[in-house]
Design a protein around this motif. Structure first.
Motif, mmCIF file in Angstrom:
data_model
loop_
_atom_site.group_PDB
_atom_site.id
_atom_site.type_symbol
_atom_site.label_atom_id
_atom_site.label_comp_id
_atom_site.label_asym_id
_atom_site.label_seq_id
_atom_site.Cartn_x
_atom_site.Cartn_y
_atom_site.Cartn_z
ATOM 1 N N ASP A 258 -14.178 43.763 28.701
ATOM 2 C CA ASP A 258 -13.587 43.691 27.356
ATOM 3 C C ASP A 258 -13.164 45.053 26.824
ATOM 4 N N ARG A 259 -13.132 46.061 27.672
ATOM 5 C CA ARG A 259 -12.907 47.406 27.151
ATOM 6 C C ARG A 259 -11.473 47.634 26.682
ATOM 7 N N PHE A 260 -10.531 46.786 27.098
ATOM 8 C CA PHE A 260 -9.156 46.923 26.633
ATOM 9 C C PHE A 260 -8.874 46.102 25.380
ATOM 10 N N ASP A 261 -9.857 45.374 24.890
ATOM 11 C CA ASP A 261 -9.610 44.509 23.732
ATOM 12 C C ASP A 261 -9.223 45.307 22.496
ATOM 13 N N LYS A 262 -9.731 46.527 22.367
ATOM 14 C CA LYS A 262 -9.436 47.297 21.156
ATOM 15 C C LYS A 262 -7.986 47.772 21.123
ATOM 16 N N TYR A 263 -7.305 47.745 22.281
ATOM 17 C CA TYR A 263 -5.901 48.136 22.304
ATOM 18 C C TYR A 263 -4.973 46.989 21.901
ATOM 19 N N LEU A 264 -5.511 45.787 21.824
ATOM 20 C CA LEU A 264 -4.700 44.621 21.464
ATOM 21 C C LEU A 264 -4.622 44.499 19.948
ATOM 22 N N ASP A 265 -3.683 43.702 19.487
ATOM 23 C CA ASP A 265 -3.474 43.538 18.046
ATOM 24 C C ASP A 265 -3.341 42.058 17.727
ATOM 25 N N PRO A 266 -4.468 41.337 17.638
ATOM 26 C CA PRO A 266 -4.389 39.893 17.343
ATOM 27 C C PRO A 266 -3.734 39.598 16.002
ATOM 28 N N SER A 267 -3.915 40.476 15.021
ATOM 29 C CA SER A 267 -3.326 40.219 13.708
ATOM 30 C C SER A 267 -1.809 40.231 13.758
ATOM 31 N N PHE A 268 -1.227 40.904 14.761
ATOM 32 C CA PHE A 268 0.228 40.937 14.893
ATOM 33 C C PHE A 268 0.741 39.779 15.733
ATOM 34 N N PHE A 269 0.195 39.613 16.938
ATOM 35 C CA PHE A 269 0.723 38.608 17.856
ATOM 36 C C PHE A 269 0.273 37.193 17.507
ATOM 37 N N GLN A 270 -0.878 37.055 16.853
ATOM 38 C CA GLN A 270 -1.348 35.717 16.481
ATOM 39 C C GLN A 270 -1.191 35.481 14.986
ATOM 40 N N HIS A 271 -0.216 36.145 14.410
ATOM 41 C CA HIS A 271 0.089 35.938 12.998
ATOM 42 C C HIS A 271 0.589 34.513 12.781
ATOM 43 N N ARG A 272 0.413 33.999 11.587
ATOM 44 C CA ARG A 272 0.819 32.627 11.312
ATOM 45 C C ARG A 272 2.323 32.439 11.477
ATOM 46 N N ILE A 273 3.100 33.520 11.313
ATOM 47 C CA ILE A 273 4.541 33.408 11.543
ATOM 48 C C ILE A 273 4.815 33.096 13.007
ATOM 49 N N HIS A 274 4.027 33.710 13.915
ATOM 50 C CA HIS A 274 4.195 33.435 15.343
ATOM 51 C C HIS A 274 3.878 31.976 15.641
ATOM 52 N N TRP A 275 2.783 31.490 15.084
ATOM 53 C CA TRP A 275 2.432 30.087 15.272
ATOM 54 C C TRP A 275 3.492 29.169 14.660
ATOM 55 N N PHE A 276 3.966 29.540 13.476
ATOM 56 C CA PHE A 276 4.966 28.714 12.819
ATOM 57 C C PHE A 276 6.263 28.668 13.621
ATOM 58 N N SER A 277 6.653 29.786 14.223
ATOM 59 C CA SER A 277 7.882 29.801 15.013
ATOM 60 C C SER A 277 7.763 28.893 16.237
ATOM 61 N N ALA A 364 0.348 36.503 34.646
ATOM 62 C CA ALA A 364 -0.102 37.258 33.481
ATOM 63 C C ALA A 364 -1.095 36.472 32.634
ATOM 64 N N MET A 365 -0.972 35.139 32.630
ATOM 65 C CA MET A 365 -1.938 34.313 31.909
ATOM 66 C C MET A 365 -3.297 34.326 32.599
ATOM 67 N N VAL A 366 -3.288 34.414 33.924
ATOM 68 C CA VAL A 366 -4.542 34.387 34.684
ATOM 69 C C VAL A 366 -5.170 35.777 34.760
ATOM 70 N N GLU A 367 -4.331 36.787 35.030
ATOM 71 C CA GLU A 367 -4.814 38.158 35.178
ATOM 72 C C GLU A 367 -4.354 39.001 33.984
ATOM 73 N N ASP A 368 -5.194 39.933 33.567
ATOM 74 C CA ASP A 368 -4.832 40.843 32.484
ATOM 75 C C ASP A 368 -4.053 42.015 33.073
ATOM 76 N N LEU A 369 -2.746 41.815 33.231
ATOM 77 C CA LEU A 369 -1.926 42.838 33.873
ATOM 78 C C LEU A 369 -1.789 44.095 33.028
ATOM 79 N N TYR A 370 -2.029 43.974 31.715
ATOM 80 C CA TYR A 370 -1.857 45.138 30.858
ATOM 81 C C TYR A 370 -2.961 46.177 31.049
ATOM 82 N N THR A 371 -3.986 45.853 31.808
ATOM 83 C CA THR A 371 -5.085 46.808 32.007
ATOM 84 C C THR A 371 -4.784 47.834 33.082
#
Length: 641
Positions: A258-277, A364-371
């Motif tokens: 989980d050490r790369f989790d702090k580099y992610l931005d759930p508030s941006f990518f999982q914003h309600r606008i994203h879900w609404f779109s 990319a869904m299976v593996e965390d390629l961004y790490t």
């Protein structure tokens, strides 16, 4: 998480990209782009060059070995160094210096030591292996020379001194004025720091000279790294500036996975606008599919009923009757398209791009390629090379069905169409990168490796697919005979012309994806890590469904107007989505970014053109394949004399 900096000391804690807003107060102005930035002025900002440290490209290495390693191993993501991310006490921990560049131009990066920084005295270092994806993305890891050992704390220590003459001062002042910041790596974890800052009037410039590292560990693994920049020193010529560092180790409860989790931005990518779109696009699909199904089923049912009634008439009544509709072009609807060699190559390339997109998203869904650095690009290149038979199969079979005889030429065009487009654009931008001495300049050995992949991997696999396609599904088994003489196309209303249909066909597909385009653009051109690949898969499925529905409707109206030129029309009406995406990229550049300079502008619009073209070819192939199945179906179910 990155701790809040002490503003009285001017600290700049850059533990993660998404902690950028937490940096020092005066630096946050440029480290956190506002939601609606103003239009930036396009200037030709060149990087400062220090004559004492010329930037040298790594060329002339063993080309054959580089090409072989690139083909066999470099395509797959590997560890950044020789460590296995496990350490024993007092084992060497390497601090890599990567690149430096202006904050607003993410792709305009230079080697860290292109600025007159100095390195530590430690010289012994294990060899660094660069992957193909890292080389193409301009990763330039150089050893910092700092002595760091696992769990061994280091008090503030001077590791080198800079003799600041006038050219070096000008280089640092230029970097500070253009908001330069640098990137480092420890155990594959990225760290960001600011070169310096100016006073409120912009007349005095200061350099951060003290790197305060705080490293978190869990067991024998490194799980967190933070940097605090201190030691603000005014830049004055003919002075000596001491560069120092310290290392503090702290125990952490963060798991290694989980050490790369702090580099992610759930508030941006999982914003309600994203879900609404996503929900909005999904509802559009349901509505569009239902509407198309209802209209076509009712209309086709009436057409079948009318044609069945005409079959019961005698010849005199049929001649006196008012015949019209798509049945009248049954002798020309399966006529080969104009320029079948280019058309079949485009369809084959589009099918391959769709396969690559689908497979890479699944991986990319299976593996965390961004790490891992460059892993996404390396995976995409590997998958593209491996799916070359898909290109040959669909392109070769379609060309054979249309009676093409120059199948070897078609195979070459299909195999090299996309690589030539990408490499041609990269070659042009590479000239600008070399002029700028940027790290994005592709080394000669990497170019040779890419060419070897094209000639020794993509081409043979494409040949295999072409042979299979011609032999397994290359027979023109159309449900209707093709007349020897083409039927004249009657006059029709202006909005039924193929050119109008092509222009309007891409609006709905673009409308279903343009919100997702914003998130994808932001992750690539700004400082966000895209990780919600489930959203991307849904958008891909939605895009394909909307594209097929739109092209089927367009083709039905075209055939009903007794115009049998449906192959290119179906392809181009779906491919016109790329035009709208490229137009959106202009809006994004001017109103969502603060990019400037010749290099960044060329890089942006050049690769956006490549992205849009590839997307258009994929949409065109998907639209054609769906429309082809529809046309074959309706002409199979009607009686033809």
């Amino acid at each position: 998480m990155c701790r809040t900096p002490d503003l009285s000391k001017g600290e700049a804690c850059l533990g993660s990209r998404d902690d950028v807003a937490k940096v020092c107060g005066r630096c946050a102005e440029f480290l956190q782009p506002p939601p609606e930035p103003s239009l930036s002025t396009l200037t030709g900002g060149r990087a400062p060059r220090d004559s004492s440290r010329p930037i040298q490209r790594r060329i002339g290495e063993n080309v054959a070995a580089a090409a072989f390693l690139a083909i066999v191993g470099s395509l797959l993501p590997v560890d950044a160094d020789e460590h296995e991310h496990t350490y024993t006490d007092k084992e060497e921990v390497v601090l890599w210096m990567n690149t430096v560049g202006p904050y607003h131009n993410r792709q305009e990066t230079y080697k860290y030591f292109s600025l007159p920084f100095c390195a530590g005295s430690k010289k012994t270092i294990s060899h660094y292996h660069e992957t193909l994806g890292e080389a193409l993305q301009g990763v330039e890891l150089e050893f910092s020379g700092l002595d760091i050992k696992f769990k061994e704390e280091v008090m503030q220590t001077t590791y080198c001194e800079i003799d600041l003459d006038k050219p070096k001062q000008d280089a640092f002042v230029y970097a500070i004025k253009n908001h330069y910041w640098y990137q480092m790596y420890i155990d594959d974890l990225p760290i960001w720091g600011i070169v310096g800052e100016a006073d409120e009037n912009g007349e005095e410039h200061y350099l951060w000279t003290y790197k305060k590292l705080e490293i978190g560990y869990n067991g024998n693994r490194i799980v967190d790294v933070n940097l605090t920049s201190e030691g603000k020193v005014k830049l004055m010529p003919n002075t000596r500036i001491a560069m120092s560092y310290s290392v503090k180790w702290k125990k952490s409860d963060v798991k290694f996975e989980d050490r790369f989790d702090k580099y992610l931005d759930p508030s941006f990518f999982q914003h309600r606008i994203h879900w609404f779109s996503i929900f909005n696009s999904f509802m559009m699909v349901i509505f569009l599919v239902g509407l198309v199904s209802m209209i076509l089923m009712r209309t086709l049912r009436k057409d079948y009923a009318r044609y069945s009634k005409e079959e019961e008439m005698d010849d005199m009544d049929r001649d006196l009757g008012d015949e019209y509709g798509w049945k009248q072009v049954h002798g020309d609807v399966f006529r080969p398209s104009s320029h079948p060699l280019i058309f079949s190559s485009l369809i084959g390339s589009g099918c391959q791009i769709f396969s690559v997109s689908f497979i890479v998203i699944v991986v990319a869904m299976v593996e965390d390629l961004y790490t891992e650095r460059g892993s996404m690009l390396s995976t995409a290149i590997f998958v593209y090379a491996a799916t070359s038979p898909v290109n040959g199969y669909f392109g070769g079979s379609l060309y054979a069905k249309q009676g093409g005889r120059r199948w070897i030429k078609q195979m070459f065009i299909g195999a090299f169409m996309i690589p030539a487009m990408v490499c041609g654009t990269a070659f042009f931008i590479n000239f600008i990168a070399i002029y700028y001495h940027a790290s994005r300049a592709i080394p000669f050995g990497t170019m040779v490796a890419v060419c070897c992949i094209c000639f020794f991997v993509i081409l043979p696999l494409n040949l295999v697919g072409t042979i299979l396609g011609r032999n397994l599904s290359g027979q023109p088994n159309f449900p209707c005979r093709v007349n020897a003489v083409p039927r004249p196309i009657p006059e029709k209303k202006w909005f039924m012309e193929p050119a109008v249909i092509v222009c309007l066909g891409g609006i709905l597909p673009f409308g279903s994806i343009f919100i997702e385009m914003y998130f994808i653009f932001t992750s690539f051109w700004a400082y966000k890590i895209y990780y919600v690949y489930g959203f991307m898969m849904l958008v891909l499925v939605i895009l394909c469904i909307v594209t097929v529905c739109v092209t089927i409707v367009c083709t039905y109206f075209l055939l009903n107007a007794e115009d049998y030129r449906w192959q290119w029309t179906s392809f181009l009406s779906a491919a016109s989505t790329a035009v709208y995406v490229y137009m959106y990229s202009f809006y994004y550049y001017f109103f969502k970014t603060k990019m400037y300079g010749l290099f960044q502008t060329s890089f942006y619009f050049g690769y956006m053109a490549v992205f849009s073209t590839a997307l258009g070819i994929m949409c065109g192939a998907v639209g054609y394949m769906g429309t082809s199945a529809f046309v074959r179906k309706i002409y199979t179910n009607v009686k033809i004399d």
